[in-house]
Design an enzyme around this catalytic site. Structure first.
Site, mmCIF file in Angstrom:
data_model
loop_
_atom_site.group_PDB
_atom_site.id
_atom_site.type_symbol
_atom_site.label_atom_id
_atom_site.label_comp_id
_atom_site.label_asym_id
_atom_site.label_seq_id
_atom_site.Cartn_x
_atom_site.Cartn_y
_atom_site.Cartn_z
ATOM 1 N N ASP A 8 0.452 -1.410 0.002
ATOM 2 C CA ASP A 8 0.095 -0.157 -0.353
ATOM 3 C C ASP A 8 0.307 1.006 0.312
ATOM 4 O O ASP A 8 1.059 1.408 0.713
ATOM 5 C CB ASP A 8 -0.678 -0.215 1.116
ATOM 6 C CG ASP A 8 -1.934 1.286 1.648
ATOM 7 O OD1 ASP A 8 -1.554 1.647 0.303
ATOM 8 O OD2 ASP A 8 -2.044 1.525 2.507
ATOM 9 N N LYS A 70 2.828 11.480 -3.629
ATOM 10 C CA LYS A 70 2.124 10.897 -4.216
ATOM 11 C C LYS A 70 1.099 11.415 -5.343
ATOM 12 O O LYS A 70 0.894 10.772 -6.161
ATOM 13 C CB LYS A 70 1.016 9.778 -3.558
ATOM 14 C CG LYS A 70 -0.125 8.887 -3.841
ATOM 15 C CD LYS A 70 -0.112 7.804 -2.826
ATOM 16 C CE LYS A 70 -1.490 6.670 -3.283
ATOM 17 N NZ LYS A 70 -2.398 6.059 -2.399
ATOM 18 N N GLU A 171 -7.631 0.746 -4.399
ATOM 19 C CA GLU A 171 -7.735 0.864 -2.918
ATOM 20 C C GLU A 171 -8.436 -0.089 -2.718
ATOM 21 O O GLU A 171 -8.444 -0.335 -1.501
ATOM 22 C CB GLU A 171 -7.117 2.166 -2.124
ATOM 23 C CG GLU A 171 -5.514 2.278 -2.395
ATOM 24 C CD GLU A 171 -4.826 3.916 -2.152
ATOM 25 O OE1 GLU A 171 -5.711 4.598 -1.637
ATOM 26 O OE2 GLU A 171 -3.707 4.469 -2.661
ATOM 27 N N ASP A 193 -12.272 5.838 3.601
ATOM 28 C CA ASP A 193 -10.400 5.623 3.255
ATOM 29 C C ASP A 193 -10.364 7.290 3.908
ATOM 30 O O ASP A 193 -10.461 8.423 3.549
ATOM 31 C CB ASP A 193 -9.896 5.092 2.251
ATOM 32 C CG ASP A 193 -8.832 5.126 2.453
ATOM 33 O OD1 ASP A 193 -8.102 6.081 3.153
ATOM 34 O OD2 ASP A 193 -8.102 5.263 1.420
HETATM 35 P P1 ADP Z 1 -2.317 7.625 4.207
HETATM 36 O O1 ADP Z 1 -3.404 6.425 3.525
HETATM 37 O O2 ADP Z 1 -3.029 8.668 3.406
HETATM 38 O O3 ADP Z 1 -1.355 6.798 3.022
HETATM 39 P P2 ADP Z 1 -2.807 6.679 6.123
HETATM 40 O O4 ADP Z 1 -4.274 5.757 6.664
HETATM 41 O O5 ADP Z 1 -1.574 5.788 7.067
HETATM 42 O O6 ADP Z 1 -2.662 7.142 4.892
HETATM 43 O O7 ADP Z 1 -3.172 7.462 7.427
HETATM 44 C C1 ADP Z 1 -2.836 8.520 8.940
HETATM 45 C C2 ADP Z 1 -2.850 8.964 9.351
HETATM 46 O O8 ADP Z 1 -3.707 8.131 10.379
HETATM 47 C C3 ADP Z 1 -2.703 9.893 10.091
HETATM 48 O O9 ADP Z 1 -3.082 11.440 10.116
HETATM 49 C C4 ADP Z 1 -2.344 9.401 11.201
HETATM 50 O O10 ADP Z 1 -1.819 10.852 12.336
HETATM 51 C C5 ADP Z 1 -3.682 8.759 11.545
HETATM 52 N N1 ADP Z 1 -3.741 7.807 12.313
HETATM 53 C C6 ADP Z 1 -3.453 6.796 12.737
HETATM 54 N N2 ADP Z 1 -3.849 6.216 13.649
HETATM 55 C C7 ADP Z 1 -4.989 6.879 13.970
HETATM 56 C C8 ADP Z 1 -5.534 6.403 15.616
HETATM 57 N N3 ADP Z 1 -5.476 5.500 16.001
HETATM 58 N N4 ADP Z 1 -6.629 7.499 15.833
HETATM 59 C C9 ADP Z 1 -6.345 8.850 14.792
HETATM 60 N N5 ADP Z 1 -5.580 9.197 14.203
HETATM 61 C C10 ADP Z 1 -4.470 8.686 13.117
HETATM 62 MG MG MG Z 2 -4.056 4.917 1.981
#
Ligand code: ADP
Ligand code: MG
Length: 679
Positions: A8, A70, A171, A193
């Protein structure tokens, strides 16, 4: 054959997973994280950092730290909004209208594909380390709205990273796959998402192994990071009111504030209230200032109200686009770290009135789906048939700027479609095939994927020539087009040129560059290991000397000890001066001396045993062999307990926390402790 992993490749975080013994496993990185920040940075020495390390110094080194790459992959400079270009590093347009990212530290420009390749490489390396077998291929996920160029560019990134991208999948499709939703019949799925910087919602229809993206929309400027920013502002405003200092203006303070805000947000997903404590956040003429406050979940939800409301806009739109009502949704899948926020979950639940699927970690679910797809391709996962569909219509521009649609959106891929074309003018000897992608009626409003000429047609009145145009869209959604003149058999074919923002020579060059970096990284690692080996030899030799002082003071001559001390000093000096040659020499001399002395001590021990006079000595000899390990472990354990206690206390008093950093346990401190005991 090497392993195929699922990746991912996120805007904010990336995840790698693999099928092991028939089950998907998320692979933790060497820093211990299951997600790896999609951040690349070049330090002062030009060293490349990827992941958490790069992210940690983002605010301190903004021009050389590349995040959210990205957003740029496979895009033309003109396609970007001003908002999208707002990053802390410089993004420029190159001669072909493509995007290049400037790295002042290396005085070099990178294509977004190259930077993404560095993230992919890190994940592949971690997977290789975990599996103990080489990883040669990957399934990489992309947002459902990615067009051909963006998909092709993602593939190129994989190629630059040295792996074969076996498949690109959507995704939301991957997330649904992780829940095995493909095995059910005719389900309508809402995939929600909320990532770090983007919000995507899609409605999928699945059945008979076929995933069809009915509608997909989102907000490319809304994500978990925006919630962090709200907390940062809240903290900074409060601090400004109390102390009259704006922390947002100080880089280091802002970095700490941002990290603390995210931590607080994450904690509030599980607890009702969290403490935010930042000692020595700044200083004035009157001395240091500390930040110490509490944030309640209710308060957090109140300050983020606007963001929460903005989530509703794409949600409403996706239902309208899919011509469905929330009641018709069978399953809801939550994706992205942001969906761990309780208020976000409530919002979804309220709308759909269904408990969302979230037994798979939302920030890992896409990678898990990608791993399952990888397993399907390698034959490790059976009885799943996955078909994907093309997200946008592809066609050819015809006279008057109209489009002849060859492959309508949502066609199951791979697919081949052909149509017959002719000339628009008399005596026309060539035709131009202009391939476009999109849903608009006029070619100019859609994305141009590429164009090519088929020449050598016999001069004839208009409408007589017959040109077959064949579209071949493979399982990754990548297109090749062939045009054949029926009369002469002349044929021309292209694999969409516009789709890849890099031309093949650029890709080749990028691959070579990436190899260079890998070599540098390897060399660096070797060097660190070498220094470590030298360091531990010094430690071992010092230990030996101490043992002699304690137990064999009379058996080993003063000169021998002096000689040993000299060899230790030599090696220490060589380490300090980073002189490789001197280090090698000093190391082998010291090693030799350590062996020699050990041998003597051993013989001595045998003699002593014969005499059986000094029982106590025997005891200390046996502990000589083990003591290194045991002592280290014990003292580390003790220290870490103390460390923990101090951390707790430091929440109340910033001063203690400073003393903590001075007393942090390390191997070096260990020896000092030993000293105190023995001397
Ligand atoms: P992307 O798909 O954009 O790469 P992610 O799905 O990994 O990103 O999401 C990242 C976001 O999720 C960040 O802003 C992070 O702070 C938030 N995040 C991760 N864990 C938690 C949680 N337990 N509670 C709230 N927000 C979270
Ligand atoms: Mg993502």
């Amino acid at each position: 054959m090497g392993k195929i992993v699922g990746i991912d490749l996120g805007t904010t975080n990336s995840v790698v997973a693999v099928i092991e013994a028939g089950k998907p496993v998320v692979i933790a990185n060497s820093e211990g994280g299951r997600t790896t920040p999609s951040v690349i940075s070049f330090s002062k020495d030009g060293d490349r950092l990827v992941g958490q390390m790069a992210r940690r110094q983002a605010v301190m080194n903004p021009e050389n730290t590349f995040y959210s790459v990205k957003r740029f992959i496979g895009r033309k400079h003109t396609e970007l909004t001003t908002e999208a270009k707002r990053v802390s590093y410089t993004v420029r347009r190159d001669e072909s209208g493509n995007i290049k990212v400037k790295c002042p530290r290396l005085e070099k420009d990178f294509a977004p594909e190259e930077l993404s390749a560095m993230v992919i490489r890190k994940l592949v390396d971690e997977a290789t380390r975990y599996l103990g077998t080489p990883v040669t291929g990957a399934v990489i996920t992309v947002p459902a709205y990615f067009n051909d160029s963006q998909r092709q560019a993602t593939k190129d990134a994989g190629k630059i990273a040295g792996i074969e991208v076996k498949r690109i999948i959507n995704e939301p499709t991957a997330a649904s796959l992780a829940y095995g939703l493909d095995r059910k019949d005719n389900q309508k799925i809402l995939v929600f998402d909320l990532g770090g910087g983007t919000f995507d919602v899609s409605i999928l229809e699945v059945g008979d192994g076929l995933f069809e993206v009915k509608a997909t929309t989102g907000d490319t400027q809304l994500g978990g990071d925006d919630f962090d920013k709200v907390i940062v502002d809240w903290l900074a405003d409060q601090f400004f009111e109390d102390q009259g200092v704006d922390l947002r203006k100080e880089r280091q303070a802002l970095q700490r504030l941002t990290e603390a805000a995210e931590k607080a947000k994450i904690e509030l997903s599980t607890v009702g209230s969290t403490e935010i404590n930042l000692p020595f956040i700044t200083a004035t003429a009157d001395g240091p200032l500390h930040l110490d406050t509490t944030l309640k979940r209710s308060q957090f939800e109140r300050i983020c109200q606007d963001l929460l409301e903005r989530l509703n806009i794409p949600l409403e739109k996706v239902f309208k686009d899919a011509k469905l009502s929330p009641r018709q949704i069978d399953e809801v899948v939550l994706v992205g770290g942001g969906t761990r926020i309780p208020a976000v979950q409530e919002l979804v639940q309220k709308l759909i009135n269904k408990t969302p699927n979230q037994s798979v970690n939302p920030d890992e679910v896409v990678a898990v789906g990608a791993a399952i797809q990888a397993g399907i391709l390698s034959g490790e996962v059976k009885d799943v048939l996955l078909l994907d569909v093309t997200p946008l219509t592809i066609g050819v521009e015809t006279s008057g700027g109209l489009i002849n649609r060859l492959i309508p959106r949502n066609t199951t891929i791979p697919t081949r479609k052909a149509d017959l074309f002719t000339t628009a003018e008399d005596n026309q000897t060539s035709v131009e095939i202009h391939i476009v992608q999109g849903e608009r009626d006029l070619a100019e409003n859609n994305k141009s994927l590429g164009r090519f000429k088929l020449s050598g047609l016999a001069p004839q009145p208009r409408g007589m020539a017959q040109v077959d145009v064949m579209f071949d869209l493979n399982a990754d959604g990548i297109l090749s087009v062939t045009a054949t003149d029926r009369r002469t058999g002349v044929e021309r074919r292209i694999t969409i040129k516009g789709a890849s923002t890099l031309d093949p020579s650029e890709v080749e060059k990028a691959i070579a560059d990436a190899e260079k970096f890998a070599e540098r990284d390897r060399a660096k690692k070797d060097r660190i290991e070498k220094l470590n080996r030298a360091d531990s030899l010094v430690a071992a030799a010092e230990r030996q000397l101490k043992d002699i002082a304690l137990n064999y003071a009379y058996q080993i001559s003063f000169e021998r000890k002096k000689e040993m001390e000299k060899l230790i000093r030599n090696l220490q000096q060589a380490i300090a001066s980073e002189d490789d040659y001197a280090m090698d020499r000093a190391q082998s001399e010291l090693q030799e001396a350590v062996y020699e002395l050990s041998r003597e001590l051993y013989e001595q021990k045998a003699l002593d045993e014969e005499d059986d006079l000094f029982g106590g000595i025997r005891e200390s000899i046996s502990s000589f062999a083990n003591r290194g390990k045991d002592d280290d472990r014990d003292s580390y354990r003790d220290n870490s307990k103390e460390d923990y206690k101090e951390t707790r206390e430091s929440r109340k008093s910033p001063k203690q926390s400073e003393s903590r950093s001075r007393r942090r346990p390390s191997i070096a401190v260990d020896y000092d402790d030993d000293d105190d005991e023995w001397v």
